[in-house]
Design a protein around this motif. Structure first.
Motif, PDB file in Angstrom:
ATOM      1  N   GLU A 115       0.851  -1.205   0.000  1.00 40.43           N
ATOM      2  CA  GLU A 115       0.000   0.000   0.000  1.00 40.43           C
ATOM      3  C   GLU A 115       0.882   1.249   0.000  1.00 40.43           C
ATOM      4  O   GLU A 115       0.639   2.207  -0.744  1.00 40.43           O
ATOM      5  N   LEU A 116       1.929   1.221   0.823  1.00 40.94           N
ATOM      6  CA  LEU A 116       2.818   2.386   0.825  1.00 40.94           C
ATOM      7  C   LEU A 116       3.472   2.539  -0.555  1.00 40.94           C
ATOM      8  O   LEU A 116       3.680   3.654  -1.030  1.00 40.94           O
ATOM      9  N   THR A 117       3.771   1.413  -1.201  1.00 37.98           N
ATOM     10  CA  THR A 117       4.367   1.483  -2.545  1.00 37.98           C
ATOM     11  C   THR A 117       3.464   2.299  -3.472  1.00 37.98           C
ATOM     12  O   THR A 117       3.927   3.152  -4.220  1.00 37.98           O
ATOM     13  N   TRP A 118       2.171   2.035  -3.390  1.00 34.87           N
ATOM     14  CA  TRP A 118       1.246   2.767  -4.263  1.00 34.87           C
ATOM     15  C   TRP A 118       1.249   4.260  -3.933  1.00 34.87           C
ATOM     16  O   TRP A 118       1.328   5.112  -4.812  1.00 34.87           O
ATOM     17  N   LEU A 119       1.206   4.559  -2.637  1.00 34.11           N
ATOM     18  CA  LEU A 119       1.150   5.968  -2.241  1.00 34.11           C
ATOM     19  C   LEU A 119       2.426   6.693  -2.664  1.00 34.11           C
ATOM     20  O   LEU A 119       2.389   7.846  -3.096  1.00 34.11           O
ATOM     21  N   LEU A 120       3.557   5.985  -2.595  1.00 37.65           N
ATOM     22  CA  LEU A 120       4.819   6.600  -3.037  1.00 37.65           C
ATOM     23  C   LEU A 120       4.871   6.705  -4.569  1.00 37.65           C
ATOM     24  O   LEU A 120       5.428   7.656  -5.113  1.00 37.65           O
ATOM     25  N   THR A 180      12.001  12.573  -0.122  1.00 38.08           N
ATOM     26  CA  THR A 180      12.088  14.034  -0.083  1.00 38.08           C
ATOM     27  C   THR A 180      10.901  14.657  -0.838  1.00 38.08           C
ATOM     28  O   THR A 180      10.281  15.610  -0.364  1.00 38.08           O
ATOM     29  N   ARG A 181      10.596  14.064  -2.003  1.00 36.87           N
ATOM     30  CA  ARG A 181       9.440  14.580  -2.766  1.00 36.87           C
ATOM     31  C   ARG A 181       8.154  14.454  -1.947  1.00 36.87           C
ATOM     32  O   ARG A 181       7.338  15.364  -1.903  1.00 36.87           O
ATOM     33  N   PHE A 182       7.997  13.289  -1.296  1.00 34.84           N
ATOM     34  CA  PHE A 182       6.790  13.062  -0.503  1.00 34.84           C
ATOM     35  C   PHE A 182       6.706  14.120   0.611  1.00 34.84           C
ATOM     36  O   PHE A 182       5.666  14.764   0.808  1.00 34.84           O
ATOM     37  N   ASN A 183       7.821  14.281   1.329  1.00 34.31           N
ATOM     38  CA  ASN A 183       7.823  15.236   2.447  1.00 34.31           C
ATOM     39  C   ASN A 183       7.557  16.669   1.971  1.00 34.31           C
ATOM     40  O   ASN A 183       6.900  17.440   2.664  1.00 34.31           O
ATOM     41  N   ASN A 184       8.080  17.014   0.785  1.00 32.53           N
ATOM     42  CA  ASN A 184       7.845  18.369   0.267  1.00 32.53           C
ATOM     43  C   ASN A 184       6.368  18.620   0.008  1.00 32.53           C
ATOM     44  O   ASN A 184       5.862  19.715   0.235  1.00 32.53           O
ATOM     45  N   VAL A 185       5.680  17.569  -0.441  1.00 27.13           N
ATOM     46  CA  VAL A 185       4.251  17.753  -0.744  1.00 27.13           C
ATOM     47  C   VAL A 185       3.393  17.647   0.519  1.00 27.13           C
ATOM     48  O   VAL A 185       2.479  18.435   0.734  1.00 27.13           O
ATOM     49  N   TYR A 186       3.695  16.646   1.366  1.00 33.00           N
ATOM     50  CA  TYR A 186       2.752  16.309   2.461  1.00 33.00           C
ATOM     51  C   TYR A 186       3.242  16.628   3.879  1.00 33.00           C
ATOM     52  O   TYR A 186       2.563  16.342   4.851  1.00 33.00           O
TER      53      TYR A 186
END
Ligand code: ADP
Ligand code: TRP
Length: 324
Positions: A87-92, A158-164
């Motif tokens: 599931e985390l794979t999909w979210l990433l 890093t991309r994830f953290n920048n958005v969320y």
């Protein structure tokens, strides 16, 4: 510090896996909070037979335990027993640019070898990123060939953290440069997929036969030789004492030494190195239920960690019970 690594159950483990990765995994156990798993989801990308993957998973588990995995302290499990990671794979995946995956060398190499890639192979680094990020890992001990995968993980996090928001821990790789790539008997990187391996638990006789086949140059016995360019010497460095190594170095350089002599010694040292672990391996073969139990306990511990971060991530992206 949280240390995490994974190894695929895609064949019997070899000394490249051991010196390149497993030895570091085992050494880090006493000082850190270690999480190690058998990456069976990843292994599916190369299409193994169902019966093969089950047996190879047990083999990897027995190898690790025999070589000194601390089953009380270290969390050790089979990747697919914690499906939350998919599931985390999909979210990433939804913050991962396609171009990042297209630049991945292990993917490009497989295509260059003529493999017709499935989507799993293409998405492989995102699953690996999820493996690492779902356990808030700080340090990832791997062989040098995995460096790019850890860089991709950092990039995705890093991309994830920048958005969320700052949710994911940015990990670092841990690579022992002196053993970065262990050569196989044909001189290429030792790898299960090249059929050039020396197995950790092969019989003494088989190890000797394989060592005798290691590719060397065609210099005569009398000619001086360059140890740094010799595959036999590169392997000898992994198991010989410094004192013995400098003796061999001299013998190489002064001429009068045949490769047969140094190969014979290498075979002796290799079998001697792994001998103490053989008995433990044999005991485990007779107690598969114990091995299964270790993996089941590990999966429980791993799952309870994975669920925590997954809940945070779901919430951050706007999914979950509190939304809507
Ligand atoms: P293989 O190439 O045999 O399929 P894996 O990809 O499953 O091996 O690798 C498992 C771990 O062992 C990884 O951390 C990888 O970097 C390390 N490793 C594999 N082969 C070598 C090698 N020849 N030298 C150093 N490390 C290696
Ligand atoms: N890709 C790694 C290999 O082939 C195995 C792996 C999967 C891994 N997930 C991981 C390694 C997470 C480190 C961390 O060797």
């Amino acid at each position: 510090m949280r240390v995490l690594s994974g190894i695929q159950p895609s064949g019997r483990l070899h000394i490249g896996n051991y010196f390149g990765a497993m030895r570091q995994h085992l050494q880090l156990q006493s000082k850190h909070d270690c999480f190690y798993f058998i990456a069976d989801f990843h292994a599916l990308t190369s299409g193994p037979r169902p019966s093969e993957i089950a047996q190879q998973t047990l083999d990897v588990a027995m190898d690790y335990i025999a070589l000194g995995l601390d089953t009380e302290k270290t969390v050790f499990w089979r990747q697919s027993d914690v499906p939350e990671v998919t599931e985390l794979t999909w979210l990433l995946s939804c913050v991962t640019p396609v171009g990042l995956l297209q630049r991945c060398t292990s993917y490009k190499d497989k295509i260059a070898q003529g493999l017709s890639p499935n989507h799993g192979l293409f998405a492989y680094p995102v699953l690996q990123a999820a493996d690492i990020l779902i356990y808030k890992s700080d340090l990832v001990p791997v062989g040098a060939d995995q460096k790019q995968h850890i860089e991709i993980t950092r990039d995705i996090a890093t991309r994830f953290n920048n958005v969320y928001g700052e949710i994911l821990t940015i990990p670092r790789e841990y690579i022992i440069e002196s053993v970065a790539i262990v050569p196989g008997i044909d001189g290429r990187k030792m790898s299960k997929s090249y059929g050039n391996t020396i197995g950790i638990f092969e019989s003494q006789n088989d190890i000797r036969k394989k060592v005798m086949k290691i590719v060397t140059d065609s210099s005569t016995v009398d000619e001086p030789k360059e140890p740094k360019e010799c595959n036999v010497f590169t392997l000898l460095k992994l198991v010989a004492s410094d004192e013995e190594l400098s003796e061999w170095e001299q013998r190489y350089r002064s001429g009068g030494m045949g490769y047969g002599q140094v190969k014979k010694r290498l075979a002796e040292l290799l079998t001697g190195y792994f001998e103490p672990y053989r008995q433990k391996r044999r005991q485990l073969e007779k107690d598969i239920n114990y091995v299964r139990q270790v993996l089941a306990d590990g999966a429980k511990r791993a799952k309870s960690e994975a669920v925590k971060i997954l809940t945070e991530v779901r919430r951050a992206v706007g999914l979950g019970a509190h939304c809507g």
